[in-house]
Structures are given as structure tokens and as C-alpha cells.
Scaffold this motif. Structure first.
Motif, PDB file in Angstrom:
ATOM      1  N   ASN A 462       0.834  -1.213   0.000  1.00 16.35           N
ATOM      2  CA  ASN A 462       0.000   0.000   0.000  1.00 16.35           C
ATOM      3  C   ASN A 462       0.865   1.258   0.000  1.00 16.35           C
ATOM      4  N   GLN A 466       0.857   4.107  -2.865  1.00 22.17           N
ATOM      5  CA  GLN A 466       0.575   5.501  -2.517  1.00 22.17           C
ATOM      6  C   GLN A 466       1.717   6.412  -2.941  1.00 22.17           C
ATOM      7  N   ARG A 469       1.651   6.832  -6.714  1.00 17.64           N
ATOM      8  CA  ARG A 469       0.537   7.713  -7.095  1.00 17.64           C
ATOM      9  C   ARG A 469       0.861   9.169  -6.790  1.00 17.64           C
ATOM     10  N   LYS A 470       1.528   9.392  -5.671  1.00 19.62           N
ATOM     11  CA  LYS A 470       1.880  10.762  -5.289  1.00 19.62           C
ATOM     12  C   LYS A 470       2.879  11.355  -6.277  1.00 19.62           C
TER      13      LYS A 470
END
Length: 544
Positions: A462, A466, A469-470
Motif C-alpha cells: 500500500n 501511494q 501515485r503521489k
């Protein structure tokens, strides 16, 4: 002692601890005497009921009072002590008769002499008047020492002279009496040696002989060696006591030279070492050959299954409660593993697998609650493994059990596979082999490790997602921001340049509004630049 680097015999030197070959489980003559005044004097009110129970069983008042006081008001233990003492007295009496017969005495004369001497000793010890003529039993066969209350024999009345009968009838009567078998003295029930004394031949026998034993009294584990002198004195006393106590105690003998691993597990540092187990738990121990009083108390406590208090500072090598608890667990695991049949561990682990597969693991929903439930189950099992007597029952109606273990159907099944049985609103451990609990506990702990690892991998995944994606959003934002700025900076210049080009190409045409604006802006910028040069001449070098 000898034996190389092994444990050595501990020979006590004080008068209290000298080992006597003739040590027996006996009440002293002074203890058999009636206490001064009332028979129950000195036996508190709390033990009065026990004294009455012993007296009702037909025992002599003085012996009953001494036994009840010695057993701390426990009527059952007092009866056991009296039975054992009477058996010892009668055994010694018969040996005395046999010895006199060997020396040429008539058997009846020897029995009468020894019995009369026994009665005289008892009367004198109690301060009672000596027996009178007619108070002794008429039958020689009845002349046996006993601690039971003796009925008062009625005095013989003078008999009227009988008429002489024909000699034929007298001869017939004599013949009939001769054919009548002699009255046998009452026999004290005994226990066979093989029923209460066991020599360990394999480690697997520890489980049935000690931890599975549910009979009355206690199990004494006697760790000895053939070369140990004190062991040869103590072991026969323990065996004799076990037989005389009528099954209220059993002795398990372990040769330390044949089973050195068990000697180490028991923590033996001197021989003989005796360990008392009650209901599968180690409750007391004894090292060396104690004195008569200490040995008798140890044996009586064993027959009564009396728990042992914390050791006094003066007691040598007495284990504390924590040490006894830890030793019980380690010995029980050794015995349980040795007693497991081939394939039992594999079968249990195979049964656990589908039961634990029903539990959710991260990233599935409810994974954290499942871990909490399994941790609660491991706590139940660990407690039972440490002290099965205290924690061998799990209350399934408790809120903690319902909120955790009962929430997942596969988890109670795991406990059942370990040997817990559902009884009403409880799960009760149905066996005493703690190795099975250890197998289940190991399986549950392995599942917790697996679940924690799955959670760590899910959390890492995860975080990677994340972070990616950031970064993608930041790159997109940076690209969008640059295009906007570039477009904003190039828009006026492009419009003016296009207008100027059109004017050059078509000088006759009128300038557009954009061209006019560009020209105007350009003139203004030129004026500002010229003014700046002028102003720069006025700036000092320091300011520059």
C-alpha cells in the motif's frame, strides 16, 4: 557415595537426620498414651468431630486422640495412620513369636507371653491399673496386639459342678473339638507391592504413572542409585509405607544412572531425592534421609494429598512454588512427548490446517480481529499448559471468549482438536498430555507469525502504491504548471510579432490593435530603460 561426576549421596550427620535402617511409620508409645484427664483434651474444638468419627470406627480412645492430633484434625488421615500402625505392631508381634519358637519356645506360650507383656506396657503407658485375672482373652488365637477399643470382658461366674458323663460322650466331644478348625485372628487388609511400587523402565511410563494418575493420595518419585548407601535405607521405608497405607500412596523409582536426562530434569544434586506429585502437579520434595518425625510427616501429608506451604529458610533444597510449577511443566512435556503415538503430531497439524484457513489474513477484512482472537486462544492454551489443574477449563460464556475466539468458527475447533471438550458452557481439557497442548500452541503461534508477515507485506504494498501515485500526481502538476506559464509568457510577444510581420508584408494596410499595442509597449519599455540608465548614474558604488 561414588559415581564419578554424577550426584553424590548426602549423608546427614546430626542426630535428627541420621538414617536408621529400622525406620518405620509408627506412633511413639508416648503418643499412644491417653492424654491426662479427658480423652479429647489437647485436641481442639475444631478436631472434636474428627475424634468422634475415629472413635466411632472402633479405635482405642488414646490412640485415636494421638492420631487425630498428629493429622491436624483430619479423620481420614488419622484412620490411615492407625491402620498402618496396627499393621506394623502386629507384624512385629508375629516376628517376635516366630523368634521365640526358633529358640525352642512353644508357640502358644510365646504368644501368651508377648501379648501379656504388650498389654502391661500399654496399661503402664496410660497410667491404668494392671489387668486382673479374667480380663485377658481366653483364646490364644485372639491374643494379638491391637489399637482398637477392647470390650470389657465380663468376669467369669463360678460354675456349678457338672455331673460326670460317660467316658464315651467325653471322648466324642474331644474328637469334635479336635476336628474344629482353630479361630483365625483378624487379618489387616494389605496391598500388593506390584500395585503400589513401580520401577521406571522407559521415559514414556512417566505419563501413566505420574501425570495420568487420578487415584487417592500422592505419587512419590524416588530418584536413587544402586551405589548410594542412604538410598538403600530410605527406599524400603517408602515401599513399606506405600503397601501399609492401603493404596493411598504409590512409589515410582527412577535409577539416576539409567536415566541421567530425567535426573537433570528433576534438578537432582544429591541422592536420595524424593518428589511428591498430587493430581499431576509437583507439590513437595525431600532430599537426603530425614529424621523419623520429618519422614512420618512427609508420608502422612502424601497420603492426605496435603499441599505444601512455602519452604522455611532452614529447609535445605526445598523447591519454591514457582520452581515446582516450572518443573511440573517441563517434566510433563518430557513425559507427554515420550508417550505420544507415532503420527499424532502430524494428524493434529493436518486437522489444524483447514480450521485455521477459515481465519481472514491481511489484506482481507477482519484480519486484525482474527489476530486478536488467536492471541486470546494462545493465552488460554498457555495457561493450561502451565497449570492444567487451575486453567484446564475455559468459560465459553465469558464476554472475552465470545468477543474474540467465538467470533471465528474455526478457532473453537482448534481447541477441540487439542483435547478440550464442550461441557455445558465450558471447554474442559479431557486429557493430561501437555505435549498435545504444546503442539497446538506452536501451531497458533506460527499462524500469528504468518498473519503478521502478511500484514507487513500488505502495508508495504500500500505504501509503494501511494508513493507511486503521489509522484505521478506531482509530475502531472509540474507539467501542467510549466505549460501554463510558458503559454502566458509567449502570448503577447507572438501576437505583436505576427502583427508586425503583417504590416511589413502589407505596408499600405492599417496597423492592427495588437500591433499598435506592441509598438506602444515597446516605446514605453525603451523610455523606462533610458530613464534607468540615467538613474544608474546617480547610484553610489556602495549601493551598487
Amino acid at each position: 557415595g561414588a559415581g564419578g561426576g554424577g550426584p553424590r549421596c548426602q549423608v546427614r550427620t546430626s542426630a535428627e537426620h541420621v538414617c536408621r535402617p529400622d525406620a518405620q511409620l509408627r506412633l511413639s508409645p508416648a503418643a499412644l498414651a491417653d492424654p491426662p484427664g479427658n480423652t479429647s483434651q489437647g485436641v481442639g474444638n475444631a478436631t472434636q468431630l474428627a475424634l468422634e468419627q475415629v472413635l466411632a470406627a472402633g479405635w482405642d480412645a488414646g490412640a485415636a486422640a494421638a492420631a487425630v492430633e498428629q493429622c491436624d484434625g483430619n479423620a481420614t488421615a488419622a484412620l490411615i495412620v492407625l491402620e498402618a500402625e496396627e499393621a506394623t505392631i502386629q507384624s512385629e508381634f508375629e516376628k517376635g513369636v516366630e523368634s521365640m519358637c526358633t529358640n525352642g519356645w512353644d508357640a502358644d506360650v510365646a504368644r501368651q507371653a508377648l501379648y501379656h507383656q504388650y498389654v502391661l506396657d500399654q496399661k503402664r503407658a496410660r497410667g491404668e491399673p494392671l489387668p486382673q485375672q479374667g480380663e485377658m482373652p481366653n483364646s490364644v488365637a485372639q491374643m494379638r496386639p491391637t489399637l482398637r477399643a477392647q470390650p470389657v470382658l465380663p468376669k467369669e461366674k463360678p460354675k456349678a459342678p457338672k455331673a460326670k458323663k460317660p467316658k464315651a460322650k467325653k471322648a466324642k466331644k474331644a474328637k469334635k473339638l479336635a476336628e474344629t478348625p482353630a479361630e483365625k485372628p483378624p487379618q489387616t487388609p494389605t496391598v500388593k507391592r506390584e500395585d503400589v511400587v513401580f520401577e521406571l523402565t522407559s521415559v514414556a511410563q512417566l505419563q501413566p504413572l505420574i501425570f495420568d494418575y487420578t487415584g487417592p493420595g500422592s505419587v512419590l518419585v524416588d530418584v536413587y542409585a544402586d551405589w548410594c548407601g542412604p538410598c538403600k535405607q530410605l527406599t524400603p521405608v517408602l515401599e513399606e509405607a506405600a503397601m501399609k497405607l492401603g493404596g493411598y500412596m504409590r512409589v515410582v523409582k527412577i535409577n539416576s544412572d539409567k536415566f541421567p536426562q530425567l535426573s537433570r530434569a528433576f534438578g537432582v544434586s544429591a541422592l536420595p531425592s524424593v518428589f511428591r506429585f498430587t493430581d499431576g502437579e509437583l507439590v513437595d520434595n525431600m532430599v537426603g534421609v530425614p529424621g523419623q518425625a520429618a519422614l512420618q510427616k512427609f508420608l502422612i501429608d502424601s497420603a492426605m494429598s496435603k499441599p505444601n506451604a512455602e519452604p522455611n529458610p532452614t529447609e535445605e533444597r526445598k523447591l519454591s512454588a514457582a520452581e515446582r510449577l516450572q518443573m511440573t511443566r517441563s517434566l510433563a512435556l518430557i513425559a507427554g512427548n515420550a508417550n505420544l503415538e507415532d503420527g499424532v503430531k502430524t494428524q493434529m497439524e493436518a486437522a489444524f490446517k483447514p480450521q485455521l484457513e477459515k481465519l481472514p489474513i491481511a489484506p482481507a477484512a477482519g484480519a486484525e480481529d482474527a489476530v486478536k482472537a488467536v492471541r486470546t486462544a494462545t493465552k488460554y492454551v498457555s495457561n493450561a499448559l502451565t497449570d492444567a489443574k487451575k486453567f484446564g477449563t475455559i468459560p465459553t460464556s465469558a464476554a472475552a471468549f465470545k468477543a474474540t475466539v467465538a467470533s471465528f468458527p474455526g478457532l473453537p475447533s482448534v481447541l477441540v482438536t487439542m483435547g478440550f471438550e464442550q461441557k455445558d458452557d465450558k471447554l474442559v481439557l479431557g486429557h493430561r498430555n501437555r505435549a498435545k497442548l504444546a503442539i497446538g500452541l506452536s501451531t497458533l503461534n506460527a499462524w500469528i507469525v504468518k498473519a503478521n508477515k502478511a500484514k507487513q507485506e500488505a502495508d508495504l504494498k500500500n505504501r509503494v502504491i501511494q508513493l507511486a501515485r503521489k509522484k505521478k500526481e506531482e509530475a502531472r502538476a509540474a507539467k501542467n504548471g510549466g505549460n501554463v506559464a510558458k503559454k502566458a509568457s509567449k502570448a503577447p510577444e507572438d501576437d505583436g510579432a505576427k502583427a508586425a510581420a503583417r504590416a511589413v508584408k502589407d505596408p499600405v494596410s492599417k496597423p492592427t490593435a495588437a500591433a499598435k499595442k506592441h509598438e506602444k509597449n515597446g516605446g514605453a519599455e525603451a523610455q523606462k530603460a533610458a530613464a534607468g540608465v540615467k538613474d544608474a548614474d546617480k547610484v553610489s558604488p556602495a549601493e551598487l
